[in-house]
Design a protein around this motif. Structure first.
Motif, PDB file in Angstrom:
ATOM      1  N   PHE A 148       0.992  -1.212  -0.024  1.00 29.69           N
ATOM      2  CA  PHE A 148       0.152  -0.072  -0.053  1.00 29.69           C
ATOM      3  C   PHE A 148       1.029   1.222   0.001  1.00 29.69           C
ATOM      4  CE2 PHE A 148      -2.386   3.284   2.197  1.00 29.69           C
ATOM      5  CZ  PHE A 148      -3.406   3.296   1.399  1.00 29.69           C
ATOM      6  N   GLN A 149       1.785   1.130   1.136  1.00 31.76           N
ATOM      7  CA  GLN A 149       2.878   2.400   0.910  1.00 31.76           C
ATOM      8  C   GLN A 149       3.424   2.640  -0.588  1.00 31.76           C
ATOM      9  OE1 GLN A 149       5.198   1.198   4.273  1.00 31.76           O
ATOM     10  NE2 GLN A 149       3.744   2.141   5.572  1.00 31.76           N
ATOM     11  N   ARG A 150       3.770   1.704  -1.107  1.00 29.41           N
ATOM     12  CA  ARG A 150       4.517   1.701  -2.419  1.00 29.41           C
ATOM     13  C   ARG A 150       3.635   2.245  -3.645  1.00 29.41           C
ATOM     14  NH1 ARG A 150       7.187  -3.436  -0.955  1.00 29.41           N
ATOM     15  NH2 ARG A 150       5.787  -4.544  -2.313  1.00 29.41           N
ATOM     16  N   ALA A 151       2.235   1.797  -3.194  1.00 21.81           N
ATOM     17  CA  ALA A 151       1.388   2.069  -4.468  1.00 21.81           C
ATOM     18  C   ALA A 151       0.914   3.642  -4.137  1.00 21.81           C
ATOM     19  CB  ALA A 151      -0.185   1.325  -4.097  1.00 21.81           C
ATOM     20  N   VAL A 152       0.740   4.321  -3.141  1.00 16.94           N
ATOM     21  CA  VAL A 152       0.361   5.511  -2.638  1.00 16.94           C
ATOM     22  C   VAL A 152       1.599   6.455  -3.102  1.00 16.94           C
ATOM     23  CG1 VAL A 152       0.133   7.227  -0.949  1.00 16.94           C
ATOM     24  CG2 VAL A 152      -0.967   5.016  -0.752  1.00 16.94           C
TER      25      VAL A 152
END
Length: 222
Positions: A148-152
């Protein structure tokens, strides 16, 4: 209290007091605990979530985002969700994935009774999970967080946590007139009072709008 958050201090105190209650039942603690702090929440906007969903479309992470933003399920509840928990548009939450003392992930019952709940999802969320057997999301909670952090970041969005998707759900529901008890139940909170404390900024705004509306109605009658 000088270097730890009030929540951390309260958690440590709860562990100490419960231990003393077992081994020294006549001993009574008289502790002045630090005052709770109202959380400083970042609430992703509708545009943030839509941009994120477009970015992760077709990936397993998309399902996790949908379940958190429209459910709103926690990471552990998402990872423990199985196809047998879905009936029509209703998703039944009855398990949670947690990290054990052995540093391995285990699927257990919800921590509290309020964790058990039935949630109705929009059709497009249910359709996205159609055809999946067994666990709906095969990731662990930590894997969801990292992805999720990478996607954001790669989507060029402001920094926010996976858990903040639940805040968006609660904020929009309260702002659109859903009663606090219903929102609290969907979030899996143990009491509506806890939900009120967490989202006081939203409920205050709603009260202000209600007062304005009533003022407009009554001003014509006096």
């Amino acid at each position: 209290s000088a270097r730890l958050s009030p929540k951390t201090v309260r958690n440590a105190h709860a562990l100490l007091s419960s231990t003393l209650e077992v081994f020294a039942p006549d001993f009574r603690l008289k502790t002045t605990l630090p005052a709770k702090r109202r959380p400083d929440l970042y609430v992703p906007s509708d545009a943030d979530i839509l941009a994120l969903l477009r970015h992760v479309q077709g990936r397993e992470l998309e399902i996790a985002v949908l379940l958190a933003a429209f459910g709103p399920l926690r990471r552990g509840e998402i990872c423990a969700l199985e196809s047998r928990d879905i009936s029509g548009s209703i998703v039944t939450v009855r398990r949670n994935m947690v990290l054990g003392p052995d540093r391995a992930w285990h699927v257990k019952q919800p921590k509290t009774y309020s964790g058990y709940r039935d949630i109705e999802f929009p059709d497009f969320v249910i359709q996205r999970m159609s055809g999946i057997e067994g666990r709906i999301v095969k990731s662990t909670p930590d894997q969801i967080t990292r992805r999720f952090q990478r996607a954001v970041q790669s989507a060029g969005l402001p920094h926010f946590r996976f858990h903040d998707l639940r805040h968006t759900f609660a904020t929009l529901a309260l702002q659109n007139g859903v009663d606090i008890k219903t929102v609290s139940g969907m979030l899996g909170h143990f009491s509506a009072g806890f939900t009120l404390d967490t989202y006081a900024h939203v409920t205050t705004s709603a009260k202000r709008e209600a007062a304005k509306t009533m003022g407009n109605i009554l001003s014509g009658a006096v």
